[in-house]
Design an enzyme around this catalytic site. Structure first.
Site, PDB file in Angstrom:
ATOM      1  N   LYS A  11       0.616  -1.277  -0.090  1.00  0.00           N
ATOM      2  CA  LYS A  11       0.217   0.027  -0.014  1.00  0.00           C
ATOM      3  C   LYS A  11       0.867   1.194   0.102  1.00  0.00           C
ATOM      4  CE  LYS A  11      -3.826  -2.558   2.097  1.00  0.00           C
ATOM      5  NZ  LYS A  11      -4.871  -2.619   3.046  1.00  0.00           N
ATOM      6  N   TYR A  51     -11.398  -3.188  -4.798  1.00  0.00           N
ATOM      7  CA  TYR A  51     -12.283  -3.178  -3.363  1.00  0.00           C
ATOM      8  C   TYR A  51     -13.901  -3.342  -3.485  1.00  0.00           C
ATOM      9  CZ  TYR A  51      -7.863  -2.737  -0.683  1.00  0.00           C
ATOM     10  OH  TYR A  51      -6.657  -3.030   0.069  1.00  0.00           O
ATOM     11  N   PHE A  59     -15.353   2.099   6.016  1.00  0.00           N
ATOM     12  CA  PHE A  59     -14.273   2.432   5.757  1.00  0.00           C
ATOM     13  C   PHE A  59     -13.786   2.363   4.262  1.00  0.00           C
ATOM     14  CE2 PHE A  59     -14.451  -2.332   6.237  1.00  0.00           C
ATOM     15  CZ  PHE A  59     -13.911  -2.747   4.987  1.00  0.00           C
ATOM     16  N   ARG A  87      -1.009 -14.801   3.826  1.00  0.00           N
ATOM     17  CA  ARG A  87      -1.930 -14.057   4.570  1.00  0.00           C
ATOM     18  C   ARG A  87      -1.600 -14.161   6.044  1.00  0.00           C
ATOM     19  NH1 ARG A  87      -6.675 -10.872   3.361  1.00  0.00           N
ATOM     20  NH2 ARG A  87      -7.727 -11.818   5.117  1.00  0.00           N
ATOM     21  N   THR A  93      -6.169  -8.204   9.743  1.00  0.00           N
ATOM     22  CA  THR A  93      -6.450  -6.914   9.373  1.00  0.00           C
ATOM     23  C   THR A  93      -6.200  -5.821  10.319  1.00  0.00           C
ATOM     24  OG1 THR A  93      -8.244  -7.804   7.726  1.00  0.00           O
ATOM     25  CG2 THR A  93      -8.493  -5.480   8.113  1.00  0.00           C
ATOM     26  N   ARG A 104       1.878  -6.717   9.296  1.00  0.00           N
ATOM     27  CA  ARG A 104       1.260  -5.592  10.054  1.00  0.00           C
ATOM     28  C   ARG A 104       1.432  -5.451  11.429  1.00  0.00           C
ATOM     29  NH1 ARG A 104      -4.363  -7.945   6.793  1.00  0.00           N
ATOM     30  NH2 ARG A 104      -4.141  -6.530   4.966  1.00  0.00           N
ATOM     31  N   ASN A 114      -2.790  -0.449   6.669  1.00  0.00           N
ATOM     32  CA  ASN A 114      -1.921  -1.769   7.208  1.00  0.00           C
ATOM     33  C   ASN A 114      -1.039  -2.574   6.368  1.00  0.00           C
ATOM     34  OD1 ASN A 114      -3.638  -2.747   5.215  1.00  0.00           O
ATOM     35  ND2 ASN A 114      -5.071  -3.885   7.103  1.00  0.00           N
ATOM     36  N   HIS A 117      -1.931  -5.614   0.848  1.00  0.00           N
ATOM     37  CA  HIS A 117      -2.955  -6.442   0.530  1.00  0.00           C
ATOM     38  C   HIS A 117      -2.613  -7.643   0.059  1.00  0.00           C
ATOM     39  CE1 HIS A 117      -6.428  -7.728  -1.435  1.00  0.00           C
ATOM     40  NE2 HIS A 117      -5.909  -8.258  -2.441  1.00  0.00           N
ATOM     41  N   GLU A 128      -7.574 -10.956  -8.884  1.00  0.00           N
ATOM     42  CA  GLU A 128      -6.731  -9.699  -8.714  1.00  0.00           C
ATOM     43  C   GLU A 128      -5.601  -9.901  -9.709  1.00  0.00           C
ATOM     44  OE1 GLU A 128      -6.324 -10.116  -4.431  1.00  0.00           O
ATOM     45  OE2 GLU A 128      -8.382  -9.305  -4.053  1.00  0.00           O
TER      46      GLU A 128
HETATM   47  N1  LIG Z   1     -12.363  -1.288  10.263  1.00  0.00           N
HETATM   48  C1  LIG Z   1     -11.631  -0.645   9.545  1.00  0.00           C
HETATM   49  N2  LIG Z   1     -11.177   0.376   9.467  1.00  0.00           N
HETATM   50  C2  LIG Z   1     -10.386   1.050   8.794  1.00  0.00           C
HETATM   51  N3  LIG Z   1      -9.868   0.135   7.562  1.00  0.00           N
HETATM   52  C3  LIG Z   1     -10.297  -0.833   7.305  1.00  0.00           C
HETATM   53  C4  LIG Z   1     -11.055  -1.770   8.374  1.00  0.00           C
HETATM   54  N4  LIG Z   1     -11.478  -2.884   7.909  1.00  0.00           N
HETATM   55  C5  LIG Z   1     -10.755  -2.987   6.827  1.00  0.00           C
HETATM   56  N5  LIG Z   1     -10.084  -1.923   6.511  1.00  0.00           N
HETATM   57  C6  LIG Z   1      -9.424  -1.653   5.430  1.00  0.00           C
HETATM   58  O1  LIG Z   1      -9.539  -2.280   4.247  1.00  0.00           O
HETATM   59  C7  LIG Z   1      -9.057  -3.315   3.754  1.00  0.00           C
HETATM   60  C8  LIG Z   1      -9.777  -4.608   3.156  1.00  0.00           C
HETATM   61  O2  LIG Z   1     -10.489  -5.038   4.165  1.00  0.00           O
HETATM   62  P1  LIG Z   1     -10.420  -6.900   4.393  1.00  0.00           P
HETATM   63  O3  LIG Z   1     -10.875  -7.053   3.047  1.00  0.00           O
HETATM   64  O4  LIG Z   1     -11.422  -6.814   5.340  1.00  0.00           O
HETATM   65  O5  LIG Z   1      -9.116  -7.075   5.163  1.00  0.00           O
HETATM   66  P2  LIG Z   1      -7.967  -7.602   4.424  1.00  0.00           P
HETATM   67  O6  LIG Z   1      -6.990  -6.644   3.599  1.00  0.00           O
HETATM   68  O7  LIG Z   1      -6.990  -8.187   5.700  1.00  0.00           O
HETATM   69  O8  LIG Z   1      -8.354  -9.091   3.347  1.00  0.00           O
HETATM   70  C9  LIG Z   1      -7.946  -3.556   5.045  1.00  0.00           C
HETATM   71  O9  LIG Z   1      -6.730  -4.397   4.421  1.00  0.00           O
HETATM   72  C10 LIG Z   1      -7.820  -2.164   5.506  1.00  0.00           C
HETATM   73  O10 LIG Z   1      -6.945  -1.398   4.802  1.00  0.00           O
HETATM   74 MG   LIG Z   2      -9.714  -8.743   1.850  1.00  0.00          MG
END
Ligand SMILES: Nc1ncnc2c1ncn2[C@@H]1O[C@H](COP(=O)(O)OP(=O)(O)O)[C@@H](O)[C@H]1O
Ligand SMILES: [Mg+2]
Length: 149
Positions: A11, A51, A59, A87, A93, A104, A114, A117, A128
């Site tokens: 990111k 996304y 978010f 992962r 996350t 992370r 974080n 991705h 993707e």
């Molecule tokens: N509660 C939250 N507050 C802020 N940002 C969030 C939150 N949940 C998810 N995100 C952001 O959105 C991205 C995509 O979410 P998700 O797909 O649930 O997580 P991951 O990246 O672990 O697969 C996260 O990596 C993070 O950057």
């Molecule tokens: Mg995800």
């Protein structure tokens, strides 16, 4: 266990904080073959596509704003069990739940930012990889260390 391909995106905060080398180093040391790699500033359109599953969540908008704010590094990684292994290396996350030793957990301060991705399933890895890379940008290679792992 099968050799798999997964998609990862570092990111915008990664280049800004000069952590790209650190993270690529971790991935290489853990046996991932980097078989495609590029740096790009994401368009809003591409970020929305990536996304799409989160559209409507609180978010979502700030996440898109962040993801398009500065360049990202995208890659395809190949390894046995690549999807789950990456992962695990990324960590959960929520940066405050991510254990030390995970990307992370070691570098994350704010959950939205974080750092990395990582595809969460075979289906999303496929989707993707196709969204961000063309077939001629993928350059697999033989892993000379395979028998020493
Ligand atoms: N509660 C939250 N507050 C802020 N940002 C969030 C939150 N949940 C998810 N995100 C952001 O959105 C991205 C995509 O979410 P998700 O797909 O649930 O997580 P991951 O990246 O672990 O697969 C996260 O990596 C993070 O950057
Ligand atoms: Mg995800």
């Amino acid at each position: 266990m099968a050799v798999e391909r997964t998609f990862a995106m570092l990111k915008p905060g990664v280049l800004q904080r000069r952590l790209a080398g650190e993270i690529l180093n971790r991935l290489e040391r853990k046996g991932f073959n980097i078989i495609a790699l590029k740096q790009k500033k994401l368009s809003m359109k591409l970020a929305e596509k990536h996304y799409a599953e989160h559209k409507g969540k609180d978010f979502y908008e700030p996440l898109l704003k962040y993801m398009t704010s500065s360049p990202v590094i995208m890659m395809i990684l190949e390894r046995e069990n690549a999807i789950a292994a990456l992962r695990n290396m990324a960590g959960p996350t929520n940066v405050d739940e991510a254990a030390p030793g995970t990307i992370r957990g070691d570098f994350g301060v704010i959950t939205r930012r974080n750092l990395i991705h990582a595809s969460d399933s075979t289906e999303s890895a496929e989707r993707e990889m196709n969204l961000f890379f063309t077939e001629d940008e993928i350059a697999p290679f033989e892993d000379g260390n395979e028998k020493w792992y």
